[in-house]
Design a protein around this motif. Structure first.
Motif, PDB file in Angstrom:
ATOM      1  N   MET A  99      10.124 -19.181  -0.230  1.00 41.34           N
ATOM      2  CA  MET A  99      11.348 -18.210   0.404  1.00 41.34           C
ATOM      3  C   MET A  99      10.941 -18.398   1.490  1.00 41.34           C
ATOM      4  SD  MET A  99      12.645 -14.635   0.513  1.00 41.34           S
ATOM      5  CE  MET A  99      11.176 -14.021   1.045  1.00 41.34           C
ATOM      6  N   LEU A 100      11.575 -18.305   2.661  1.00 38.27           N
ATOM      7  CA  LEU A 100      11.860 -19.282   3.831  1.00 38.27           C
ATOM      8  C   LEU A 100      11.566 -17.958   4.690  1.00 38.27           C
ATOM      9  CD1 LEU A 100      12.383 -21.201   6.272  1.00 38.27           C
ATOM     10  CD2 LEU A 100      14.419 -20.018   6.491  1.00 38.27           C
ATOM     11  N   VAL A 101      10.429 -17.861   5.143  1.00 40.44           N
ATOM     12  CA  VAL A 101      10.666 -16.360   6.023  1.00 40.44           C
ATOM     13  C   VAL A 101       9.820 -16.460   7.444  1.00 40.44           C
ATOM     14  CG1 VAL A 101       9.599 -14.919   4.340  1.00 40.44           C
ATOM     15  CG2 VAL A 101       7.782 -16.936   4.828  1.00 40.44           C
ATOM     16  N   SER A 102       9.351 -15.463   8.154  1.00 39.30           N
ATOM     17  CA  SER A 102       8.943 -15.749  10.092  1.00 39.30           C
ATOM     18  C   SER A 102       9.236 -14.513  10.712  1.00 39.30           C
ATOM     19  CB  SER A 102       8.998 -17.170  10.399  1.00 39.30           C
ATOM     20  OG  SER A 102       7.920 -16.858  11.624  1.00 39.30           O
ATOM     21  N   ARG A 103       8.019 -14.198  11.787  1.00 36.46           N
ATOM     22  CA  ARG A 103       9.075 -13.196  11.909  1.00 36.46           C
ATOM     23  C   ARG A 103       9.497 -14.035  13.678  1.00 36.46           C
ATOM     24  NH1 ARG A 103       4.717 -10.113  15.425  1.00 36.46           N
ATOM     25  NH2 ARG A 103       6.370 -10.833  17.132  1.00 36.46           N
ATOM     26  N   GLY A 143       0.518 -11.437   3.891  1.00 40.50           N
ATOM     27  CA  GLY A 143       1.185 -11.914   5.557  1.00 40.50           C
ATOM     28  C   GLY A 143       2.853 -12.609   5.420  1.00 40.50           C
ATOM     29  N   GLN A 144       3.200 -13.412   6.182  1.00 38.05           N
ATOM     30  CA  GLN A 144       4.636 -13.459   5.897  1.00 38.05           C
ATOM     31  C   GLN A 144       4.733 -14.867   5.047  1.00 38.05           C
ATOM     32  OE1 GLN A 144       7.257 -13.800   9.095  1.00 38.05           O
ATOM     33  NE2 GLN A 144       6.960 -11.400   9.851  1.00 38.05           N
ATOM     34  N   GLU A 162      10.074  -3.177  10.957  1.00 36.20           N
ATOM     35  CA  GLU A 162      11.279  -4.209  10.793  1.00 36.20           C
ATOM     36  C   GLU A 162      11.018  -6.087  11.531  1.00 36.20           C
ATOM     37  OE1 GLU A 162      14.608  -2.727  11.654  1.00 36.20           O
ATOM     38  OE2 GLU A 162      15.507  -2.400   9.387  1.00 36.20           O
ATOM     39  N   THR A 163      10.505  -5.684  12.246  1.00 35.88           N
ATOM     40  CA  THR A 163       9.476  -6.802  13.358  1.00 35.88           C
ATOM     41  C   THR A 163       8.559  -7.592  12.554  1.00 35.88           C
ATOM     42  OG1 THR A 163      10.622  -5.499  15.010  1.00 35.88           O
ATOM     43  CG2 THR A 163       8.758  -7.312  15.548  1.00 35.88           C
ATOM     44  N   ILE A 164       7.652  -7.060  12.231  1.00 38.82           N
ATOM     45  CA  ILE A 164       7.002  -7.604  11.587  1.00 38.82           C
ATOM     46  C   ILE A 164       7.308  -7.451  10.637  1.00 38.82           C
ATOM     47  CG2 ILE A 164       4.405  -7.155  10.862  1.00 38.82           C
ATOM     48  CD1 ILE A 164       4.351  -4.624  12.354  1.00 38.82           C
ATOM     49  N   LEU A 165       8.085  -7.741   9.402  1.00 39.96           N
ATOM     50  CA  LEU A 165       8.215  -8.112   8.311  1.00 39.96           C
ATOM     51  C   LEU A 165       9.183  -9.266   8.588  1.00 39.96           C
ATOM     52  CD1 LEU A 165       8.508  -4.678   6.335  1.00 39.96           C
ATOM     53  CD2 LEU A 165       6.558  -6.724   5.598  1.00 39.96           C
ATOM     54  N   GLY A 166      10.003  -9.539   9.615  1.00 42.12           N
ATOM     55  CA  GLY A 166      10.634 -10.956   9.792  1.00 42.12           C
ATOM     56  C   GLY A 166      11.711 -10.298   8.483  1.00 42.12           C
ATOM     57  N   GLN A 167      11.921 -11.829   7.946  1.00 41.35           N
ATOM     58  CA  GLN A 167      13.429 -12.057   7.126  1.00 41.35           C
ATOM     59  C   GLN A 167      13.171 -11.341   5.692  1.00 41.35           C
ATOM     60  OE1 GLN A 167      15.127 -16.028   6.668  1.00 41.35           O
ATOM     61  NE2 GLN A 167      12.949 -16.656   8.058  1.00 41.35           N
ATOM     62  N   ASN A 168      11.463 -10.675   4.935  1.00 42.11           N
ATOM     63  CA  ASN A 168      10.988 -10.431   4.307  1.00 42.11           C
ATOM     64  C   ASN A 168      11.235  -8.823   4.044  1.00 42.11           C
ATOM     65  OD1 ASN A 168       9.751 -12.410   3.429  1.00 42.11           O
ATOM     66  ND2 ASN A 168       7.666 -12.047   4.082  1.00 42.11           N
TER      67      ASN A 168
END
Lengths: 318, 531
Positions: free
Chosen positions: B1-5, B142-143, A41-47
């Motif tokens: 889509m806005l993404v980032s960890r 990647g994100q 979950e940390t690595i994927l973040g919002q994804n």
């Protein structure tokens, strides 16, 4: 055999360290599994969707049961591999070895400062007594009450920002610059040492006073032994054991305190890494830090045991 | 889509922002090759070192796996992008000397690759090498891979030309090739052959080369000057360090004592930074929204558009902004930020409690109801904004039961999509309709019930993405009205992001389009220097 007692203590400590390390590691492993969230979950973040998380869990090998996962880690440790950081991909041992020096510098200097200043203050207080003794009590309680991270912030504002005497944050290795190394550690060590100084000073005062009241001291005085000789040969030697005990406690407490102080002073040690890895759920690194911390605690206890033996021959047989 | 960890509040605040707006981008953007000064900056004229702060460690040093926004600094130093977004928001050539859309409807994008440039591994930058790097980005997982448009193919028709084709129109193609998107940061063949090596070394064409030996993971990242950089006059330092400092007080101390020359600020240190004489830049960054699934909501009342609109009118945004900090927040009334392409003044929600109560009564909920709300405390520290936003709802009888996630944005994302919450609170970002719509509509935090895009909105957006100029703006504005009326994303307050800059540092600027200034640019004037 001369020194045989030391070998026996070392052997005993190593033997007790093995189950201790196993237990601590398993507790960390189990506790981490209870913390909400995981590295995927940390690595994927919002994804992070449940499907993506499950897929990454499988890819990272995080879908194993508690015992299976722990056994996999343990097998690696037995073979000398602490694993790889899930987040950075770096070898855990190289990641932590690069930070060990910072934390050890902090702990050793803090214990040294606590020992010297604390004992000195305790000694003066015991000898002079009266107002100074009471003042020392107040200072001791204040020192124990002030949190090191708050004190750190105050020290930075005063000595780095306003007076511009010392760097506010960062670190230089002793190899890069011995003076830079010392300059960067003065404020963090000061922040970490205050509680230790207070504890040691109080213990030293009480122990010295206790030793001074012993019958044999009166006898030595009656026999005409000089006060200086009584103090250094008998009183301080007898008062040293409880002080050493407190120093062991201070060292372990200081090790825990590095987690906060390293963050305030932006020091790249094990403590700040522990904070970051916990946030990241980077289990291999967290376990590695747990292992390093446990080994350090074992070594501290071993040194305390050895010090007992050196100070009091009777302690060598117990 | 806005993404980032996101790891920590300050860090997340910096890394989540998508800093791009292209405005009325011309279909053909041919530009002159950057001027390369014949005489490189001499060692004597070059300052020894620059140190900048970032609030957390990099998501990855591999640009294909890294983050965007402010965290791009970790890869922008050593990897040149194809197209460079200046701090003022203009696109200028970098590894691509020119670019243009080919044909109609923004579905094919062509770039001409600069010649004479070499990767750190010594191999030349060719169109084929660029294609390989871009294809690797798409596969690396990647994100940012979801942010670069629906790419159908990337090819190299000749040694100097790269062609990118899209399945659906992408009006922001130039922006996706800049330093914030990963795909535009080109990796050399040696790095592509062993991507793991990119975690401990770099293989780009950037001004600097990552120096793993002089770095400490999660603490200090050191970059040394690239002796083979294509424009030495732009290299103003022998070494650049990115220092990871998360604690706002430590950040301020580091700025005040000169240990770093640039840092991300925080609301609680703003006044002290001002009085310390630091230069302070502030740009709109996050727009805090109440995200309300418009169908299949766990609270049936929220499926009613009148109830969602009532919530929009019930928020006393001025009072909320004042409570949170008027110097750092302002009311937000629409899905788009005021300067964004497609913004329609007055089409959103202003505070009107009487109207809100009337709408609640019309919907049959005059006495209100109870809603489970999900928020987090990683970006919204102490969930201050979330509490202020939900407090306003009590005025129309809506009671909230708030769950605060503090362990990670990933966990927050999973919880948001669990179907247990009637309202989710999270900040959005984006500087035009393309970015905002691509953030709000796909399944995820902003569409937690995974609902299909309403057909009317989908139709408007599809037309807008294939259009250009004024026609596109008009369609974006129509989409703005449609999204506002849907009431699925109720804006609350707009947060400004402060940056602290040393008075000695030159060439640092930022804008609404690009609130994340970076130390390096393809020309001397676009790169930071010290007085």
């Amino acid at each position: 055999m001369p020194g045989g007692w030391m070998a026996r203590i070392i052997g005993l400590r190593i033997l007790t360290a093995i189950p201790l390390i196993l237990l601590v590691s398993f507790i960390i492993f189990a506790l981490e599994s209870l913390v909400p969230g995981n590295p995927a979950e940390t690595i994927l973040g919002q994804n992070a969707t449940p499907q993506n998380v499950a897929a990454l869990d499988r890819q990272l090998g995080l879908n194993k049961s508690l015992f299976a996962g722990f056994w996999t880690w343990l097998e690696g440790v037995i073979h000398g591999h602490l694993g790889t950081s899930i987040i950075s991909g770096e070898s855990v041992s190289s990641l932590l070895n690069g930070r060990l020096g910072v934390t050890l510098s902090l702990v050793l200097l803090s214990v040294l400062v606590s020992a010297i200043i604390g004992t000195l203050l305790g000694f003066i207080s015991a000898r002079r007594g009266g107002l100074l003794g009471r003042l020392l009590d107040v200072i001791s309680l204040t020192g124990l009450a002030l949190p090191s991270f708050w004190l750190g912030t105050v020290l930075v504002v005063t000595f780095a920002v306003k007076l511009k005497l010392l760097p506010a944050s960062g670190y230089e290795t002793i190899a890069q610059s011995p003076s830079g190394w010392l300059q960067h550690l003065i404020l963090p060590v000061a922040a970490l040492s205050l509680a230790g100084i207070a504890l040691v000073a109080k213990q030293a005062r009480d122990s010295i006073l206790g030793a001074l009241e012993a019958d044999y001291i009166a006898m030595l005085r009656g026999n005409g032994m000089r006060e200086r000789e009584i103090m250094f040969k008998h009183v301080l030697r007898n008062a040293a054991m409880p002080i050493v005990t407190v120093l062991g406690v201070v060292a372990i407490g200081t090790l825990g305190g590095t987690v906060f102080v390293e963050s305030v002073f932006v020091l790249p040690g094990l403590g700040s890494q522990a904070t970051q890895s916990t946030v990241d759920h980077d289990l291999p690194v967290i376990l590695g830090i747990g292992l390093y911390f446990t080994v350090i605690v074992v070594i501290i206890n071993l040194l305390v045991d050895i010090a007992y033996g050196l100070l009091n021959p009777r302690a060598r047989t117990t | 889509m806005l993404v980032s960890r996101v790891h920590a509040s300050a860090r997340s605040f910096r890394s989540l922002r998508r800093p791009l707006r292209y405005g009325a981008l011309p279909a053909v953007a041919a530009a002159a090759v950057c001027g390369v000064a014949p005489g490189a900056a001499s060692a004597a004229s070059r300052a020894n070192s620059l140190a900048v702060q970032f609030a957390g460690p990099p998501i990855s040093l591999n640009p294909a796996l890294g983050g965007n926004g402010g965290s791009s600094v970790f890869t922008a130093l050593d990897y040149d992008p194809l197209i460079y977004l200046t701090s003022s928001g203009k696109f200028v050539p970098d590894l691509a000397s020119s670019w243009q859309y080919v044909g109609k409807h923004n579905r094919a994008f062509e770039m001409t690759i600069r010649s004479g440039v070499k990767f750190t591994d010594g191999s030349p930058v060719t169109a084929q090498a660029v294609v390989k790097s871009m294809r690797y980005f798409l596969k690396a997982g990647g994100q940012l891979v979801g942010n670069v448009g629906s790419i159908s193919s990337i090819t190299a028709p000749n040694r100097h030309t790269v062609m990118v084709r899209y399945k659906t129109a992408n009006p922001d193609a130039p922006g996706t090739m800049d330093q914030f998107y990963g795909i535009g940061e080109i990796i050399g063949p040696k790095g592509l052959a062993n991507p793991t090596s990119l975690l401990t070394s770099s293989d780009g064409t950037g001004q600097y080369i990552y120096d793993n030996g002089a770095s400490t993971t999660n603490s200090v990242y050191t970059y040394k000057r690239n002796p083979h950089y294509f424009n030495p006059s732009a290299q103003h330092f022998n070494q650049v360090q990115v220092k990871v400092i998360g604690d706002p007080s430590a950040v301020l101390s580091a700025m005040q004592t000169g240990q770093v020359q640039f840092a991300g600020g925080a609301p609680n240190t703003l006044a002290a930074a001002q009085s310390a004489g630091l230069k302070i830049f502030k740009q709109p960054f996050f727009q805090w929204e109440l995200i309300i699934p418009w169908q299949k909501n766990v609270v049936p009342a929220l499926n009613n558009p009148k109830v969602r609109q009532a919530i929009g009118y019930a928020l006393n945004r001025r009072a909320i902004a004042n409570a949170v900090g008027a110097s750092i927040t302002s009311p937000a009334t629409e899905v788009l930020m005021p300067k964004a392409n497609g913004y329609v003044k007055g089409s959103g929600y202003s505070y009107d409690l009487a109207k809100a109560k009337q709408l609640m009564a019309q919907a049959g909920y005059a006495n209100g109801f109870t809603v489970p709300v999900l928020t987090e405390s990683l970006i919204d520290v102490n969930s201050t904004i979330s509490q202020a936003l939900t407090q306003s709802l009590t005025a129309i009888g809506i009671k909230t039961q708030m769950t605060v996630i503090s362990t990670g944005i990933g966990q927050f994302a999973t919880a948001a999509q669990s179907g247990q919450y009637g309202i989710v609170i999270f900040p959005g970002a984006g500087i035009d309709m393309y970015q905002v719509a691509n953030q709000l509509l796909p399944p995820g935090i902003f569409n937690p019930a995974h609902l299909p895009t309403p057909p009317a909105i989908a139709k408007t957006l599809s037309k807008a993405y294939g259009a250009t100029g004024a026609a596109q703006t008009k369609l974006y504005q129509r989409a703005t009205r449609q999204l506002n009326a849907l009431g699925a994303w109720i804006p609350g307050v707009l947060a400004l992001s402060p940056n602290y800059v040393s008075p000695k540092l030159q060439n640092v600027t930022e804008s609404f389009v690009n609130p994340n200034p970076l130390p390096v640019g393809p020309t001397s004037a676009l790169s930071w220097s010290l007085k």
